[in-house]
Write an enzyme that holds these catalytic residues in place. Structure first.
Site, PDB file in Angstrom:
ATOM      1  N   ASP A  94       0.851  -1.183   0.000  1.00 53.22           N
ATOM      2  CA  ASP A  94       0.000   0.000   0.000  1.00 53.22           C
ATOM      3  C   ASP A  94       0.896   1.244   0.000  1.00 53.22           C
ATOM      4  O   ASP A  94       2.121   1.136   0.009  1.00 53.22           O
ATOM      5  CB  ASP A  94      -0.970  -0.013   1.180  1.00 53.22           C
ATOM      6  CG  ASP A  94      -0.257  -0.084   2.520  1.00 53.22           C
ATOM      7  OD1 ASP A  94       0.980   0.080   2.573  1.00 53.22           O
ATOM      8  OD2 ASP A  94      -0.930  -0.314   3.532  1.00 53.22           O
ATOM      9  N   CYS A 115      -4.427 -29.458  10.177  1.00 52.63           N
ATOM     10  CA  CYS A 115      -5.440 -30.519  10.275  1.00 52.63           C
ATOM     11  C   CYS A 115      -4.850 -31.896   9.997  1.00 52.63           C
ATOM     12  O   CYS A 115      -5.370 -32.903  10.473  1.00 52.63           O
ATOM     13  CB  CYS A 115      -6.601 -30.232   9.330  1.00 52.63           C
ATOM     14  SG  CYS A 115      -7.644 -28.879   9.914  1.00 52.63           S
ATOM     15  N   ASP A 138      -7.973  -8.206   0.081  1.00 45.79           N
ATOM     16  CA  ASP A 138      -7.046  -8.456   1.181  1.00 45.79           C
ATOM     17  C   ASP A 138      -7.749  -8.197   2.490  1.00 45.79           C
ATOM     18  O   ASP A 138      -8.691  -7.388   2.560  1.00 45.79           O
ATOM     19  CB  ASP A 138      -5.842  -7.524   1.083  1.00 45.79           C
ATOM     20  CG  ASP A 138      -6.206  -6.093   1.441  1.00 45.79           C
ATOM     21  OD1 ASP A 138      -5.985  -5.692   2.597  1.00 45.79           O
ATOM     22  OD2 ASP A 138      -6.743  -5.370   0.560  1.00 45.79           O
ATOM     23  N   CYS A 150     -10.512 -30.763   5.677  1.00 48.54           N
ATOM     24  CA  CYS A 150      -9.375 -29.868   5.484  1.00 48.54           C
ATOM     25  C   CYS A 150      -8.066 -30.659   5.363  1.00 48.54           C
ATOM     26  O   CYS A 150      -7.809 -31.586   6.119  1.00 48.54           O
ATOM     27  CB  CYS A 150      -9.284 -28.873   6.634  1.00 48.54           C
ATOM     28  SG  CYS A 150      -7.939 -27.687   6.422  1.00 48.54           S
ATOM     29  N   CYS A 156      -5.013 -29.026   5.314  1.00 50.72           N
ATOM     30  CA  CYS A 156      -3.899 -28.153   5.694  1.00 50.72           C
ATOM     31  C   CYS A 156      -2.954 -28.913   6.623  1.00 50.72           C
ATOM     32  O   CYS A 156      -3.324 -29.946   7.187  1.00 50.72           O
ATOM     33  CB  CYS A 156      -4.401 -26.869   6.363  1.00 50.72           C
ATOM     34  SG  CYS A 156      -4.836 -27.016   8.098  1.00 50.72           S
ATOM     35  N   HIS A 181      -4.149 -22.846   9.308  1.00 51.08           N
ATOM     36  CA  HIS A 181      -5.468 -23.397   8.970  1.00 51.08           C
ATOM     37  C   HIS A 181      -6.359 -22.340   8.312  1.00 51.08           C
ATOM     38  O   HIS A 181      -6.971 -22.603   7.270  1.00 51.08           O
ATOM     39  CB  HIS A 181      -6.167 -23.965  10.208  1.00 51.08           C
ATOM     40  CG  HIS A 181      -7.594 -24.337   9.912  1.00 51.08           C
ATOM     41  ND1 HIS A 181      -7.921 -25.512   9.279  1.00 51.08           N
ATOM     42  CD2 HIS A 181      -8.756 -23.655  10.090  1.00 51.08           C
ATOM     43  CE1 HIS A 181      -9.240 -25.546   9.092  1.00 51.08           C
ATOM     44  NE2 HIS A 181      -9.765 -24.434   9.582  1.00 51.08           N
TER      45      HIS A 181
END
Lengths: 428, 428
Positions: A124, A381, A336, A376, A378, A407
């Site tokens: 930004d 998990c 975002d 999940c 990930c 996660h």
């Protein structure tokens, strides 16, 4: 010298730089940056695309994680990459103060500095934090940057009237002055210096300096603010173009106008005439999910007119699940937010089947073998169950923040991937 | 009933349970736990070995990382495994209070609870923290658990005389009573309840309850304390043996006697007659590295007599680099310490070429492309340079703790691996 004279005249008359003053080559396609629409829904404005950057592809619609200090809170980049994270958002304000943009330039830019060389970054302008700072510490400002409130500045009278408070900001036509939250020293941020700072940082996508008006500002003041943002953004773009052919950075404008149809329309109409590589949507985005949806309902079609539709559109600071769906259906390409990672650090885990799970709750203490989210995949998990994760939070173990953040990042990126599939298969 | 009478008699006479009272099968080799000496140096007492546990091998000499709450601070287990970490030390005291050992038992033990199913754990008895607590909060106690000071209890008069202070401890022949640091509730820890707690936790190696005397205690009181530790340890062993054939856990005694040759010798002579699976070295280990080295000089040969040498020896709470070398040369097989991980969290990185590096120092701000340690192959050094790591620490980014801890864990495990090689090649 003509340009200077014109600039001065515009400043006096409040008119921003017209498109004709930008070089024609700036409108030509870039070799290093391209937005490609792969599929446009016939049911809605939703579309699937791909942003090609010098450091890799961003699949759209895509979630952009916030990496304020060129680092994701509690998670290192290889782990985030593994959770599907493509674009990361770093904050120029913070990086100016620590480590200093000169350090990042000397490192060869943010990709080399962070070791994340094969995934893209966006920065930004620094303006958001500067304006937020005016009415509180950066900590409060960041804490208040909630789910939907892009504009967090309280509506105080004379908000632009000069130096006030301990974290004072002085806003002039030329620049803003703020005090460093680290050592209290005065820092000047102008459209030109913000661009130079972002060139030092070297993100794939940069953002021009804009003015962040309070949420419920008087319409006359909002109109003035939009015009100032236009002037600052035009100056930013001009500064960017000076050496844009040597540096492989794209620049997105920031559309303003709050929830005012006429001002938003005017902002879009002006900014889309200039050679930006994409459009970011900033300023006040309404108060709450419903107001945002209404705003997107009438605003997003304005980006779908003619040539405008070939540019990607980024929604600044919003990515709660419901708003993500609303935004995607209305043609937003990337968005975002620190919401998913902040939630994680408070022990709130996002799931597709059970919504938000507060893992610290007692009911999870004996959830042995039970994953946060059944499907999940990930890394959290794959290794840990609810009972152990609850224990880590209750015991204040720092690793808890990492596991929860991974996660939630994976959840957001999987959600975006599913939305892309739904668009491709005609469901959205 | 005979046993009870004998126990009572011993309590009155201060004599610990004699070896003859332990069942003969307890002395037989275990199918689930074995210490194997691969190479005994002819130059020193150093040796290379392998501890076979139900959850994997521990190469010795080996560094044992501290995972107080069944979690390494700031690093998740797969990452630690990747840094070469085999045995991890969890603290019974903390796990009793959060999540409670019943929760871990219901999960199926610490391996299933943590998802770390293919690497071994060791737990302490809980006694260390209980005795440390007497004169301060657990936080202070842990903070004071420095490089060499296993015994952190200040030498106050009447240290055993009953309930004193807000974190009071009452010590009787039967048990200790302490207040939970979490909610102030009273908790009783006896040799039997500590063993049951550790059976619930289910680590591969467990430790009997001992009494932790102050560092500079009067010799008469120290002798009394050693005797009480012997009685408590014998009771712990008896409790352990009740169902040791159903549970695959090994138990190490804790040798006491401070820096007193006669008391240490007596402690070793008594404890080595009982059917322990290994020997831990506890109590006061001297004040500073030199005193520890002197202590090891005369003490370690006592473990090298006859059958004793077939058991592994663990040094409790010490693993600074110099002491590690001293200990290894004198025949210590494993040693635990939170020193490397605590160093990391303060931004101090261990290197083979430059010793300790304080990464927050300004001189590292422009060390672009310079690794912490040139030859290091840890995941941190593979991705990040000094300049970025310094930035993360200066910006208070939580991920800094993870990256530094991974490096120091990798450093310690690499150091141990190098020491093993040096022993095998006859250099040590």
């Amino acid at each position: 010298m003509t340009t200077v004279t014109n600039a001065l005249r515009r400043q006096l008359s409040s008119l921003p730089t017209p498109a004709a003053e930008f070089p024609s080559w700036a409108y030509e396609p870039k070799s290093y940056f391209k937005f490609e629409v792969i599929h446009q829904s016939t049911k809605s404005l939703a579309r699937v695309g791909r942003i090609h950057t010098p450091h890799g592809i961003i699949d759209t619609p895509g979630f952009v994680a916030v990496a304020t200090n060129a680092a994701l809170k509690a998670v290192d980049f290889p782990k985030a990459d593994n959770a599907g994270q493509q674009l990361c958002f770093a904050n120029t304000y913070h990086l100016m103060l620590q480590p200093g943009t000169d350090i990042i330039r000397e490192a060869g830019g943010i990709h080399k500095f962070t070791g994340r060389t094969d995934r893209p970054f966006i920065t930004d302008s620094g303006g958001f934090q500067v304006f937020s700072l005016k009415h509180g510490s950066v900590k409060e400002s960041l804490a208040s940057r909630g789910e939907l409130k892009r504009s967090t500045v309280k509506n105080k009278p004379h908000w632009r009237s000069g130096i006030t408070g301990s974290n004072a900001v002085k806003v002039t036509e030329d620049h803003v002055i703020f005090k460093s939250y680290r050592d209290g020293s005065k820092v000047i941020l102008s459209p030109e210096s913000s661009i130079q700072a972002q060139k030092d940082i070297g993100a794939d996508i940069i953002i021009p300096l804009d003015e962040l008006p309070p949420h419920h500002i008087d319409r006359g003041l909002l109109a003035e603010s939009v015009e100032r943002s236009h002037r600052w953004e035009a100056r930013s773009l001009m500064e960017h173009l000076k050496d844009s052919r040597e540096r492989q950075q794209a620049i997105f404008c920031v559309v303003h106008g709050g929830t005012d149809v006429e001002l938003r329309t005017r902002s879009i109409d002006y900014l889309t005439t200039l050679p930006w590589d994409g459009y970011a949507i900033g300023g006040s985005l309404g108060n709450g999910r419903d107001e945002l949806r209404e705003l997107l309902d009438w605003m997003m079609p304005l980006f779908n007119i003619g040539e405008r539709s070939s540019k990607c559109r980024h929604l600044l600071g919003i990515a709660d699940v419901e708003s993500v769906r609303n935004a995607v259906e209305r043609g937003v390409d990337t968005m975002d937010s620190s919401y998913p990672t902040k939630l994680a650090r408070c022990g709130t885990l996002m799931t597709s089947r059970n919504g938000l799970i507060r893992i610290k709750q007692g009911k999870h203490s004996k959830s042995h073998g039970m994953k946060i989210d059944e499907d999940c995949e990930c890394s959290t998990c794959s290794h840990y169950d609810r009972s152990y994760l609850r224990h880590l939070f209750k015991a204040n173990e720092p690793v808890a923040l990492q596991l929860a953040t991974v996660h939630n990042l994976h959840y957001m990126n999987t959600l975006m991937s599913e939305l892309r599939q739904q668009i491709l298969s005609g469901k959205i």
